[in-house]
Write an enzyme that holds these catalytic residues in place. Structure first.
Site, PDB file in Angstrom:
ATOM      1  CG  ASN A   1      -2.119   0.841   1.064  1.00 25.99           C
ATOM      2  OD1 ASN A   1      -2.219   1.622   0.134  1.00 25.99           O
ATOM      3  ND2 ASN A   1      -3.064   0.695   1.980  1.00 25.99           N
ATOM      4  CG  HIS A   2       0.270   4.421  -2.516  1.00 23.52           C
ATOM      5  ND1 HIS A   2       1.335   4.551  -3.372  1.00 23.52           N
ATOM      6  CD2 HIS A   2      -0.767   3.983  -3.262  1.00 23.52           C
ATOM      7  CE1 HIS A   2       0.945   4.217  -4.592  1.00 23.52           C
ATOM      8  NE2 HIS A   2      -0.315   3.863  -4.553  1.00 23.52           N
ATOM      9  CG  ASN A   3       4.600   6.014   4.194  1.00 21.94           C
ATOM     10  OD1 ASN A   3       3.773   6.376   5.028  1.00 21.94           O
ATOM     11  ND2 ASN A   3       5.888   5.975   4.455  1.00 21.94           N
TER      12      ASN A   3
END
Length: 182
Positions: free
Chosen positions: A103-105
């Site tokens: 997932n994106h940070n």
């Protein structure tokens, strides 16, 4: 006919040949499973026998699929070395399902992600969230569902169509909704 046209046509044929050749190697590696010719299989993929990878499925990264599992397409399954996706035996996965173990940070200073140029120092130590996804045996995942990073789905569970699974699902539970609930 221009030379540019011929060049791009040959480049397209060559690209298709490279993809076809890579898929043939994967098919030879797993002769007791079916992989559709229009699927994309890249990375450290492990299939037990009698797995069916139907039309337009993308398997990418570190993905382990158990015996007799059926994946319809288009579907996208993506794991990594740090966070593999493990799918048990005799599972049924419908079309338009997304199973992604990263997932994106959310702590990035911006939605724009780069690791080069003038912003490199800002993003240098930023890593997206990565957690394994484990799907038990005999699980049924309905169409248009999304399985998020870090989730474990117990044996015999049913995920209703259009669900977004954000938390673990106990064995033999029926879940649905956004987020998916028992």
């Amino acid at each position: 006919m221009s030379l540019n046209f011929i060049y791009y046509k040959l480049k397209s044929y060559y690209s298709e040949y490279i993809q076809w050749n890579a898929l043939q190697k994967i098919k030879n590696k797993f002769p007791k499973s079916f992989i559709s010719n229009d699927s994309i299989v890249r990375g450290d993929i492990q299939l037990e026998e009698s797995v069916t990878i139907n039309s337009k499925v993308i398997l990418r990264g570190n993905v382990i699929i158990g015996k007799g599992t059926f994946i319809n397409g288009p579907t996208h399954v993506s794991g990594s070395k740090i966070s593999p996706v493990k799918i048990g035996s005799f599972c049924s996965i419908a079309d338009f399902v997304y199973i992604i173990s990263s997932n994106h940070n959310m702590e990035f200073p911006s939605t724009f992600q780069t690791s080069a140029g003038q912003y490199a120092d800002i993003f240098k130590n930023s890593k997206g969230k990565q957690s394994s996804i484990t799907i038990g045996n005999d699980v049924w995942i309905g169409a248009h569902s999304v399985i998020l990073s870090g989730v474990t789905i117990g044996n015999g569970a049913v995920v209703g169509a259009g669900s977004v699974v954000t938390k673990d699902i106990p064995p033999y539970a029926v879940v649905g909704g956004i987020p998916a609930k028992v």
